[in-house]
Design a protein around this motif. Structure first.
Motif, PDB file in Angstrom:
ATOM      1  N   SER A   1      37.920  16.682  22.839  1.00 30.07           N
ATOM      2  CA  SER A   1      37.342  16.282  21.565  1.00 30.07           C
ATOM      3  C   SER A   1      37.680  17.259  20.441  1.00 30.07           C
TER       4      SER A   1
ATOM      5  N   ALA B   1      41.936  14.358  13.353  1.00 33.80           N
ATOM      6  CA  ALA B   1      41.193  13.484  12.452  1.00 33.80           C
ATOM      7  C   ALA B   1      40.874  14.189  11.133  1.00 33.80           C
ATOM      8  N   ASN B   2      40.511  15.455  11.204  1.00 31.22           N
ATOM      9  CA  ASN B   2      40.185  16.200   9.977  1.00 31.22           C
ATOM     10  C   ASN B   2      41.397  16.359   9.071  1.00 31.22           C
TER      11      ASN B   2
ATOM     12  N   ASN C   1      31.722   8.647  18.263  1.00 28.67           N
ATOM     13  CA  ASN C   1      32.510   9.757  17.719  1.00 28.67           C
ATOM     14  C   ASN C   1      34.002   9.440  17.705  1.00 28.67           C
ATOM     15  N   ASP C   2      34.509   8.914  18.817  1.00 28.48           N
ATOM     16  CA  ASP C   2      35.937   8.583  18.874  1.00 28.48           C
ATOM     17  C   ASP C   2      36.291   7.456  17.915  1.00 28.48           C
TER      18      ASP C   2
ATOM     19  N   MET D   1      46.271  10.622  19.954  1.00 31.79           N
ATOM     20  CA  MET D   1      44.853  10.354  19.795  1.00 31.79           C
ATOM     21  C   MET D   1      44.346   9.395  20.870  1.00 31.79           C
TER      22      MET D   1
ATOM     23  N   THR E   1      41.169  16.297  19.152  1.00 33.46           N
ATOM     24  CA  THR E   1      41.167  15.064  18.354  1.00 33.46           C
ATOM     25  C   THR E   1      40.461  15.277  17.019  1.00 33.46           C
ATOM     26  N   SER E   2      39.451  16.166  16.991  1.00 30.06           N
ATOM     27  CA  SER E   2      38.747  16.438  15.738  1.00 30.06           C
ATOM     28  C   SER E   2      39.669  17.069  14.703  1.00 30.06           C
TER      29      SER E   2
ATOM     30  N   GLN F   1      36.712   8.930  14.546  1.00 34.32           N
ATOM     31  CA  GLN F   1      37.963   9.666  14.402  1.00 34.32           C
ATOM     32  C   GLN F   1      39.154   8.736  14.203  1.00 34.32           C
TER      33      GLN F   1
ATOM     34  N   ASP G   1      39.147   7.787  10.705  1.00 32.41           N
ATOM     35  CA  ASP G   1      39.655   8.887   9.870  1.00 32.41           C
ATOM     36  C   ASP G   1      41.170   8.840   9.740  1.00 32.41           C
TER      37      ASP G   1
ATOM     38  N   ARG H   1      29.367   8.796  12.887  1.00 30.94           N
ATOM     39  CA  ARG H   1      29.074  10.185  13.261  1.00 30.94           C
ATOM     40  C   ARG H   1      27.571  10.460  13.240  1.00 30.94           C
TER      41      ARG H   1
ATOM     42  N   ALA I   1      32.940   5.760   8.957  1.00 25.23           N
ATOM     43  CA  ALA I   1      33.112   6.885   9.872  1.00 25.23           C
ATOM     44  C   ALA I   1      31.900   7.821   9.824  1.00 25.23           C
TER      45      ALA I   1
END
Length: 453
Positions: free
Chosen positions: A71, A78-79, A139-140, A231, A74-75, A143, A146, A168, A164
Protein backbone atom coordinates in the motif's frame (compact mmCIF):
# COMPACT_ATOMS: atom_id res chain seq x y z
CA UNK A 1 25.29 -24.47 50.03
CA UNK A 2 24.63 -22.43 46.89
CA UNK A 3 21.25 -21.33 45.58
CA UNK A 4 20.24 -20.01 42.18
CA UNK A 5 17.63 -17.34 41.42
CA UNK A 6 16.27 -16.15 38.09
CA UNK A 7 14.64 -12.95 36.81
CA UNK A 8 12.09 -13.95 34.18
CA UNK A 9 9.70 -11.96 32.01
CA UNK A 10 6.02 -12.62 31.31
CA UNK A 11 6.93 -15.13 28.60
CA UNK A 12 9.12 -17.15 30.98
CA UNK A 13 12.37 -16.01 29.36
CA UNK A 14 15.33 -15.81 31.78
CA UNK A 15 16.62 -12.23 31.96
CA UNK A 16 19.31 -12.69 34.60
CA UNK A 17 20.70 -15.55 36.72
CA UNK A 18 21.86 -14.99 40.33
CA UNK A 19 23.97 -17.46 42.28
CA UNK A 20 24.57 -17.28 46.04
CA UNK A 21 27.58 -19.27 47.22
CA UNK A 22 30.12 -19.41 50.04
CA UNK A 23 29.84 -18.70 53.73
CA UNK A 24 29.24 -14.99 53.12
CA UNK A 25 26.66 -15.76 50.47
CA UNK A 26 28.42 -13.91 47.70
CA UNK A 27 25.96 -13.00 44.95
CA UNK A 28 27.03 -13.54 41.35
CA UNK A 29 24.83 -12.10 38.58
CA UNK A 30 24.89 -13.19 34.95
CA UNK A 31 22.66 -11.44 32.44
CA UNK A 32 21.26 -13.50 29.61
CA UNK A 33 22.71 -12.53 26.26
CA UNK A 34 19.97 -11.82 23.74
CA UNK A 35 20.94 -12.18 20.06
CA UNK A 36 20.68 -8.90 18.15
CA UNK A 37 17.99 -10.11 15.69
CA UNK A 38 15.86 -11.30 18.60
CA UNK A 39 16.32 -8.04 20.49
CA UNK A 40 15.28 -6.04 17.42
CA UNK A 41 12.24 -8.27 16.96
CA UNK A 42 11.19 -7.79 20.60
CA UNK A 43 11.16 -4.02 20.04
CA UNK A 44 8.17 -4.49 17.71
CA UNK A 45 6.28 -7.20 19.62
CA UNK A 46 4.17 -6.87 22.79
CA UNK A 47 5.93 -7.69 26.06
CA UNK A 48 5.47 -11.32 26.99
CA UNK A 49 4.92 -12.41 23.39
CA UNK A 50 3.54 -14.95 22.55
CA UNK A 51 1.76 -15.55 25.88
CA UNK A 52 0.33 -12.03 26.12
CA UNK A 53 -1.57 -12.23 22.80
CA UNK A 54 -3.86 -14.69 21.06
CA UNK A 55 -2.53 -17.44 18.81
CA UNK A 56 -3.68 -15.68 15.64
CA UNK A 57 -1.80 -12.43 16.39
CA UNK A 58 1.45 -13.28 14.60
CA UNK A 59 -0.24 -14.52 11.41
CA UNK A 60 -2.42 -11.43 11.23
CA UNK A 61 0.45 -9.00 11.82
CA UNK A 62 2.63 -10.75 9.24
CA UNK A 63 0.04 -10.43 6.48
CA UNK A 64 -0.91 -6.94 7.67
CA UNK A 65 2.71 -5.80 7.34
CA UNK A 66 2.96 -7.20 3.82
CA UNK A 67 -0.22 -5.44 2.72
CA UNK A 68 0.99 -2.18 4.29
CA UNK A 69 4.25 -2.44 2.32
CA UNK A 70 2.37 -2.81 -0.97
CA UNK A 71 0.00 0.00 0.00
CA UNK A 72 2.90 2.37 0.69
CA UNK A 73 4.16 1.98 -2.87
CA UNK A 74 0.72 2.44 -4.46
CA UNK A 75 0.18 5.54 -2.29
CA UNK A 76 3.28 7.19 -3.74
CA UNK A 77 2.17 6.45 -7.29
CA UNK A 78 -1.30 7.82 -6.55
CA UNK A 79 0.06 10.92 -4.81
CA UNK A 80 2.29 11.72 -7.76
CA UNK A 81 -0.75 11.55 -10.04
CA UNK A 82 -2.69 13.87 -7.70
CA UNK A 83 0.14 16.40 -7.67
CA UNK A 84 0.25 16.34 -11.46
CA UNK A 85 -3.50 16.79 -11.55
CA UNK A 86 -3.25 19.82 -9.23
CA UNK A 87 -0.75 21.43 -11.59
CA UNK A 88 2.61 20.78 -9.95
CA UNK A 89 5.26 21.34 -12.64
CA UNK A 90 2.80 23.12 -14.97
CA UNK A 91 3.44 26.86 -15.19
CA UNK A 92 0.01 27.48 -16.72
CA UNK A 93 -1.87 26.03 -13.75
CA UNK A 94 -3.48 28.31 -11.19
CA UNK A 95 -2.47 27.85 -7.53
CA UNK A 96 -5.87 29.19 -6.52
CA UNK A 97 -7.66 26.58 -8.61
CA UNK A 98 -5.55 23.82 -7.10
CA UNK A 99 -6.29 25.14 -3.62
CA UNK A 100 -10.04 25.16 -4.30
CA UNK A 101 -9.87 21.56 -5.51
CA UNK A 102 -8.05 20.57 -2.34
CA UNK A 103 -10.41 22.42 0.00
CA UNK A 104 -13.52 21.09 -1.70
CA UNK A 105 -12.28 17.52 -1.57
CA UNK A 106 -11.27 17.79 2.11
CA UNK A 107 -14.56 19.41 3.13
CA UNK A 108 -16.78 16.78 1.57
CA UNK A 109 -14.59 13.92 2.79
CA UNK A 110 -14.85 15.15 6.39
CA UNK A 111 -18.62 15.37 6.12
CA UNK A 112 -18.60 11.82 4.75
CA UNK A 113 -16.55 10.71 7.77
CA UNK A 114 -19.17 12.03 10.18
CA UNK A 115 -22.09 10.50 8.26
CA UNK A 116 -20.44 7.11 7.85
CA UNK A 117 -19.42 6.92 11.51
CA UNK A 118 -22.99 7.78 12.54
CA UNK A 119 -24.61 5.30 10.17
CA UNK A 120 -22.25 2.33 10.38
CA UNK A 121 -20.37 2.80 13.64
CA UNK A 122 -22.43 0.26 15.57
CA UNK A 123 -22.05 -2.43 12.88
CA UNK A 124 -18.27 -2.28 12.60
CA UNK A 125 -17.38 -4.15 15.80
CA UNK A 126 -19.61 -7.22 15.18
CA UNK A 127 -18.42 -7.33 11.57
CA UNK A 128 -14.86 -6.10 12.11
CA UNK A 129 -13.30 -8.60 9.68
CA UNK A 130 -15.67 -7.51 6.92
CA UNK A 131 -15.03 -3.80 7.50
CA UNK A 132 -11.27 -4.29 7.85
CA UNK A 133 -11.15 -5.81 4.37
CA UNK A 134 -13.72 -3.35 2.98
CA UNK A 135 -11.55 -0.45 4.18
CA UNK A 136 -8.73 -1.49 1.86
CA UNK A 137 -11.13 -1.90 -1.05
CA UNK A 138 -12.17 1.73 -0.46
CA UNK A 139 -8.53 2.81 -0.25
CA UNK A 140 -7.44 1.07 -3.45
CA UNK A 141 -10.49 2.41 -5.31
CA UNK A 142 -9.53 5.93 -4.23
CA UNK A 143 -5.99 5.43 -5.49
CA UNK A 144 -7.20 4.31 -8.91
CA UNK A 145 -9.35 7.43 -9.08
CA UNK A 146 -6.26 9.48 -8.24
CA UNK A 147 -4.53 8.11 -11.33
CA UNK A 148 -7.25 9.69 -13.48
CA UNK A 149 -6.75 13.27 -12.25
CA UNK A 150 -3.88 14.37 -14.57
CA UNK A 151 -5.88 13.57 -17.72
CA UNK A 152 -9.19 15.23 -16.77
CA UNK A 153 -10.54 18.77 -17.26
CA UNK A 154 -11.26 20.92 -14.21
CA UNK A 155 -14.87 19.94 -13.40
CA UNK A 156 -14.50 16.17 -13.95
CA UNK A 157 -11.24 16.40 -12.00
CA UNK A 158 -13.16 17.99 -9.12
CA UNK A 159 -15.64 15.12 -9.14
CA UNK A 160 -12.86 12.53 -9.10
CA UNK A 161 -10.98 14.27 -6.27
CA UNK A 162 -14.17 14.51 -4.19
CA UNK A 163 -15.04 10.86 -4.85
CA UNK A 164 -11.54 9.73 -3.90
CA UNK A 165 -11.72 11.82 -0.73
CA UNK A 166 -15.05 10.26 0.25
CA UNK A 167 -13.65 6.77 -0.30
CA UNK A 168 -10.65 7.59 1.88
CA UNK A 169 -12.98 8.85 4.59
CA UNK A 170 -14.91 5.60 4.50
CA UNK A 171 -11.60 3.75 4.62
CA UNK A 172 -10.43 5.75 7.63
CA UNK A 173 -13.57 5.14 9.68
CA UNK A 174 -13.80 1.44 8.80
CA UNK A 175 -10.08 0.76 9.24
CA UNK A 176 -9.62 2.60 12.54
CA UNK A 177 -12.73 1.16 14.17
CA UNK A 178 -12.11 -2.39 12.97
CA UNK A 179 -8.45 -2.24 14.02
CA UNK A 180 -9.51 -1.19 17.51
CA UNK A 181 -11.84 -4.19 17.71
CA UNK A 182 -9.15 -6.56 16.45
CA UNK A 183 -6.60 -5.17 18.91
CA UNK A 184 -9.04 -5.79 21.77
CA UNK A 185 -9.38 -9.36 20.50
CA UNK A 186 -5.60 -9.93 20.40
CA UNK A 187 -4.84 -8.46 23.85
CA UNK A 188 -5.01 -11.15 26.55
CA UNK A 189 -3.36 -9.61 29.61
CA UNK A 190 -4.78 -6.10 29.75
CA UNK A 191 -2.07 -4.93 27.35
CA UNK A 192 -4.29 -3.20 24.79
CA UNK A 193 -2.45 0.13 24.98
CA UNK A 194 0.98 -1.48 24.60
CA UNK A 195 -0.27 -3.68 21.77
CA UNK A 196 -1.49 -0.59 19.88
CA UNK A 197 1.83 1.16 20.53
CA UNK A 198 3.80 -1.78 19.15
CA UNK A 199 1.49 -1.99 16.14
CA UNK A 200 2.24 1.68 15.46
CA UNK A 201 5.95 0.84 15.55
CA UNK A 202 5.41 -2.00 13.10
CA UNK A 203 3.49 0.25 10.74
CA UNK A 204 6.20 2.91 10.99
CA UNK A 205 9.03 0.62 9.96
CA UNK A 206 6.97 -1.04 7.22
CA UNK A 207 5.90 2.35 5.85
CA UNK A 208 9.52 3.52 5.83
CA UNK A 209 10.59 0.46 3.87
CA UNK A 210 7.63 0.94 1.53
CA UNK A 211 8.50 4.59 0.98
CA UNK A 212 12.11 3.70 0.17
CA UNK A 213 11.00 1.09 -2.34
CA UNK A 214 8.27 3.41 -3.66
CA UNK A 215 10.75 6.26 -4.14
CA UNK A 216 12.76 4.02 -6.42
CA UNK A 217 9.63 2.92 -8.26
CA UNK A 218 8.30 6.45 -8.92
CA UNK A 219 11.72 7.51 -10.20
CA UNK A 220 12.01 4.58 -12.60
CA UNK A 221 8.39 4.20 -13.72
CA UNK A 222 7.09 7.14 -15.75
CA UNK A 223 5.12 5.49 -18.55
CA UNK A 224 1.36 5.77 -17.86
CA UNK A 225 0.50 2.28 -19.04
CA UNK A 226 3.28 0.79 -16.93
CA UNK A 227 2.06 2.78 -13.92
CA UNK A 228 -1.46 1.39 -14.34
CA UNK A 229 -0.14 -2.17 -14.74
CA UNK A 230 2.03 -1.80 -11.65
CA UNK A 231 -0.92 -0.38 -9.68
CA UNK A 232 -3.10 -3.34 -10.63
CA UNK A 233 -0.44 -5.83 -9.50
CA UNK A 234 0.32 -4.03 -6.24
CA UNK A 235 -3.37 -3.52 -5.45
CA UNK A 236 -3.93 -7.22 -6.05
CA UNK A 237 -1.11 -8.09 -3.65
CA UNK A 238 -2.44 -5.55 -1.17
CA UNK A 239 -5.96 -7.02 -1.15
CA UNK A 240 -4.72 -10.63 -1.15
CA UNK A 241 -2.52 -10.03 1.90
CA UNK A 242 -5.31 -8.17 3.67
CA UNK A 243 -7.72 -11.01 2.94
CA UNK A 244 -5.25 -13.53 4.33
CA UNK A 245 -4.79 -11.34 7.40
CA UNK A 246 -8.48 -11.13 8.32
CA UNK A 247 -8.99 -14.76 7.36
CA UNK A 248 -6.40 -15.81 9.96
CA UNK A 249 -8.25 -14.06 12.83
CA UNK A 250 -10.23 -16.35 15.13
CA UNK A 251 -12.87 -14.09 16.66
CA UNK A 252 -14.43 -15.36 19.89
CA UNK A 253 -17.67 -13.37 19.59
CA UNK A 254 -20.71 -14.77 17.79
CA UNK A 255 -21.95 -12.37 15.15
CA UNK A 256 -24.84 -13.32 12.87
CA UNK A 257 -22.82 -15.36 10.41
CA UNK A 258 -20.74 -17.18 13.02
CA UNK A 259 -23.76 -17.81 15.25
CA UNK A 260 -25.68 -19.27 12.30
CA UNK A 261 -22.80 -21.59 11.41
CA UNK A 262 -22.39 -22.75 15.02
CA UNK A 263 -26.10 -23.32 15.60
CA UNK A 264 -26.56 -25.13 12.28
CA UNK A 265 -23.67 -27.46 13.05
CA UNK A 266 -25.28 -28.32 16.38
CA UNK A 267 -28.73 -28.85 14.83
CA UNK A 268 -27.29 -30.93 11.97
CA UNK A 269 -25.02 -33.29 13.87
CA UNK A 270 -24.74 -32.17 17.47
CA UNK A 271 -21.26 -30.72 16.88
CA UNK A 272 -19.91 -27.73 18.83
CA UNK A 273 -17.61 -25.70 16.59
CA UNK A 274 -14.66 -23.82 18.04
CA UNK A 275 -13.54 -20.31 16.99
CA UNK A 276 -10.74 -21.94 14.94
CA UNK A 277 -13.26 -24.16 13.10
CA UNK A 278 -15.46 -21.21 12.18
CA UNK A 279 -12.55 -18.97 11.15
CA UNK A 280 -11.71 -21.36 8.31
CA UNK A 281 -15.31 -21.48 7.06
CA UNK A 282 -16.80 -18.02 7.47
CA UNK A 283 -17.11 -15.65 4.54
CA UNK A 284 -15.45 -12.24 4.71
CA UNK A 285 -17.60 -10.28 2.26
CA UNK A 286 -20.83 -12.30 2.07
CA UNK A 287 -23.55 -13.72 4.36
CA UNK A 288 -23.12 -11.05 7.01
CA UNK A 289 -26.74 -9.82 7.19
CA UNK A 290 -28.18 -13.00 8.71
CA UNK A 291 -28.93 -15.35 5.83
CA UNK A 292 -30.76 -18.50 6.92
CA UNK A 293 -32.06 -21.61 5.20
CA UNK A 294 -34.01 -24.76 5.97
CA UNK A 295 -32.47 -28.18 6.51
CA UNK A 296 -33.22 -29.23 2.92
CA UNK A 297 -32.21 -25.89 1.43
CA UNK A 298 -35.63 -25.46 -0.21
CA UNK A 299 -36.47 -22.41 1.91
CA UNK A 300 -34.16 -19.43 2.21
CA UNK A 301 -34.39 -16.04 3.83
CA UNK A 302 -32.88 -13.84 6.48
CA UNK A 303 -33.56 -12.42 9.91
CA UNK A 304 -33.15 -8.97 11.44
CA UNK A 305 -33.79 -7.15 14.72
CA UNK A 306 -36.35 -4.36 14.61
CA UNK A 307 -38.70 -2.24 16.68
CA UNK A 308 -42.14 -3.46 17.72
CA UNK A 309 -43.78 -0.96 15.38
CA UNK A 310 -41.79 -2.18 12.38
CA UNK A 311 -42.57 -5.78 13.23
CA UNK A 312 -46.30 -5.16 13.48
CA UNK A 313 -46.65 -2.73 10.56
CA UNK A 314 -44.64 -4.52 7.88
CA UNK A 315 -47.00 -6.53 5.70
CA UNK A 316 -45.65 -7.36 2.23
CA UNK A 317 -48.26 -8.40 -0.31
CA UNK A 318 -48.56 -12.10 -1.03
CA UNK A 319 -46.79 -13.27 2.12
CA UNK A 320 -48.29 -15.48 4.83
CA UNK A 321 -47.60 -13.97 8.22
CA UNK A 322 -47.08 -15.65 11.60
CA UNK A 323 -46.57 -13.83 14.91
CA UNK A 324 -45.02 -15.38 18.02
CA UNK A 325 -44.35 -14.03 21.49
CA UNK A 326 -42.07 -15.34 24.22
CA UNK A 327 -41.12 -13.93 27.59
CA UNK A 328 -38.03 -12.40 25.95
CA UNK A 329 -39.11 -11.18 22.50
CA UNK A 330 -41.71 -10.82 19.76
CA UNK A 331 -41.10 -12.49 16.42
CA UNK A 332 -42.75 -12.09 13.05
CA UNK A 333 -42.25 -14.59 10.21
CA UNK A 334 -43.34 -13.89 6.64
CA UNK A 335 -43.37 -16.71 4.10
CA UNK A 336 -43.94 -16.87 0.36
CA UNK A 337 -43.04 -19.89 -1.78
CA UNK A 338 -39.39 -20.72 -1.11
CA UNK A 339 -38.55 -17.50 0.68
CA UNK A 340 -39.08 -16.25 4.23
CA UNK A 341 -38.24 -13.21 6.29
CA UNK A 342 -38.02 -12.93 10.08
CA UNK A 343 -38.02 -9.95 12.43
CA UNK A 344 -37.29 -9.96 16.15
CA UNK A 345 -38.24 -7.25 18.67
CA UNK A 346 -36.53 -7.83 22.02
CA UNK A 347 -38.41 -7.11 25.24
CA UNK A 348 -37.05 -4.85 27.93
CA UNK A 349 -35.39 -6.65 30.81
CA UNK A 350 -33.90 -9.50 28.82
CA UNK A 351 -30.25 -10.44 29.20
CA UNK A 352 -28.52 -7.76 27.13
CA UNK A 353 -26.02 -10.11 25.47
CA UNK A 354 -27.33 -13.66 25.70
CA UNK A 355 -30.96 -12.66 25.19
CA UNK A 356 -30.46 -11.55 21.56
CA UNK A 357 -28.18 -14.53 20.97
CA UNK A 358 -30.84 -16.91 22.32
CA UNK A 359 -33.43 -15.24 20.08
CA UNK A 360 -31.10 -15.68 17.11
CA UNK A 361 -30.82 -19.38 17.93
CA UNK A 362 -34.61 -19.64 17.80
CA UNK A 363 -34.60 -17.92 14.39
CA UNK A 364 -32.02 -20.38 13.07
CA UNK A 365 -34.06 -23.20 14.55
CA UNK A 366 -37.27 -21.95 12.91
CA UNK A 367 -35.54 -21.75 9.55
CA UNK A 368 -33.95 -25.17 10.00
CA UNK A 369 -37.35 -26.86 10.52
CA UNK A 370 -39.24 -24.85 7.93
CA UNK A 371 -39.84 -27.91 5.72
CA UNK A 372 -41.65 -29.94 8.37
CA UNK A 373 -43.35 -26.95 10.02
CA UNK A 374 -45.04 -25.78 6.81
CA UNK A 375 -46.73 -29.13 6.16
CA UNK A 376 -49.52 -28.34 8.63
CA UNK A 377 -48.96 -24.59 8.89
CA UNK A 378 -46.14 -22.83 10.65
CA UNK A 379 -47.97 -22.80 13.98
CA UNK A 380 -47.60 -26.60 14.13
CA UNK A 381 -43.92 -25.95 14.80
CA UNK A 382 -44.89 -25.17 18.38
CA UNK A 383 -47.69 -27.68 18.93
CA UNK A 384 -45.46 -30.35 20.39
CA UNK A 385 -44.04 -31.24 23.75
CA UNK A 386 -40.95 -29.08 23.36
CA UNK A 387 -41.71 -25.37 23.81
CA UNK A 388 -38.96 -24.00 21.57
CA UNK A 389 -39.64 -25.82 18.34
CA UNK A 390 -37.98 -29.23 18.72
CA UNK A 391 -35.34 -27.88 21.12
CA UNK A 392 -36.09 -27.58 24.84
CA UNK A 393 -34.85 -24.84 27.13
CA UNK A 394 -32.64 -27.38 28.87
CA UNK A 395 -31.01 -28.40 25.60
CA UNK A 396 -30.41 -24.79 24.66
CA UNK A 397 -28.85 -24.04 28.04
CA UNK A 398 -26.59 -27.08 27.58
CA UNK A 399 -25.56 -25.84 24.14
CA UNK A 400 -24.65 -22.39 25.46
CA UNK A 401 -22.58 -23.95 28.24
CA UNK A 402 -20.77 -26.09 25.64
CA UNK A 403 -20.08 -23.02 23.49
CA UNK A 404 -18.53 -21.22 26.45
CA UNK A 405 -16.34 -24.25 27.13
CA UNK A 406 -15.29 -24.28 23.44
CA UNK A 407 -13.88 -20.76 23.75
CA UNK A 408 -16.77 -18.53 22.67
CA UNK A 409 -17.48 -15.33 24.58
CA UNK A 410 -21.27 -15.23 24.81
CA UNK A 411 -21.31 -12.04 26.86
CA UNK A 412 -20.55 -9.95 23.75
CA UNK A 413 -23.68 -8.88 21.91
CA UNK A 414 -22.53 -9.15 18.30
CA UNK A 415 -25.80 -10.12 16.60
CA UNK A 416 -27.37 -6.65 16.84
CA UNK A 417 -25.67 -4.33 14.37
CA UNK A 418 -27.73 -1.23 15.16
CA UNK A 419 -28.60 0.62 18.36
CA UNK A 420 -30.50 -1.95 20.47
CA UNK A 421 -34.20 -1.12 20.93
CA UNK A 422 -36.29 -2.88 23.58
CA UNK A 423 -40.07 -3.28 23.86
CA UNK A 424 -41.65 -2.30 27.17
CA UNK A 425 -44.82 -4.29 27.89
CA UNK A 426 -47.37 -3.18 30.43
CA UNK A 427 -48.83 0.04 31.80
CA UNK A 428 -45.83 2.18 30.87
CA UNK A 429 -43.98 1.83 34.16
CA UNK A 430 -40.34 0.97 33.83
CA UNK A 431 -39.55 -2.71 34.27
CA UNK A 432 -36.65 -3.57 36.51
CA UNK A 433 -34.08 -5.99 35.15
CA UNK A 434 -34.80 -9.44 36.47
CA UNK A 435 -38.29 -8.53 37.77
CA UNK A 436 -41.07 -10.47 36.06
CA UNK A 437 -39.12 -11.40 32.97
CA UNK A 438 -37.76 -14.92 32.70
CA UNK A 439 -34.26 -15.70 31.54
CA UNK A 440 -34.49 -16.98 27.94
CA UNK A 441 -31.77 -19.49 28.71
CA UNK A 442 -33.54 -20.85 31.77
CA UNK A 443 -36.07 -23.72 31.57
CA UNK A 444 -39.59 -22.38 31.38
CA UNK A 445 -38.49 -19.03 29.92
CA UNK A 446 -39.62 -19.61 26.36
CA UNK A 447 -43.35 -20.27 26.13
CA UNK A 448 -44.68 -19.27 22.72
CA UNK A 449 -48.01 -17.76 21.87
CA UNK A 450 -48.33 -18.28 18.10
CA UNK A 451 -50.66 -16.19 15.94
CA UNK A 452 -50.99 -16.15 12.19
CA UNK A 453 -53.02 -14.67 9.40
Amino acid sequence: MSRTFYDIDAAGEVLCTYTESGERETLTAEKTEVPLPKAVLYAFLPAGFPHSVTEDYLAYQTYDSLQAFASSITSLLANRAVLEGLGVGDSSSSPTGALILKITGDTISRIATILFAHRMGRAIEPECKFYRFLADIFNDSAQFLDLLTPALPYLPKLGVIVSAGVLRSLCGVAANASKASLSAHFALTGNLAELNAKEASQETIVSLLGMLAGSLVVRLVEDKQLVWALMVVLAGVHLAMNYRAVRSVRMRSLNRQRATMVFRAWLDRGAVLTPADVAHRESILRRSRGDLESKSGDYRGFCDFSTYGDLRAWSPRGYHRYDFETSAYFMGIWHRKGYFYMRIAMKEGCHESRGPLAAWFDAVNHAYHFDSALKDGLQSHYENEMPLGYVSDEQKATLFAALTAAGWDLDINAVETRLPVRVRVGDGKKLLHGSSEKDPLRPGGGVYEPKHD
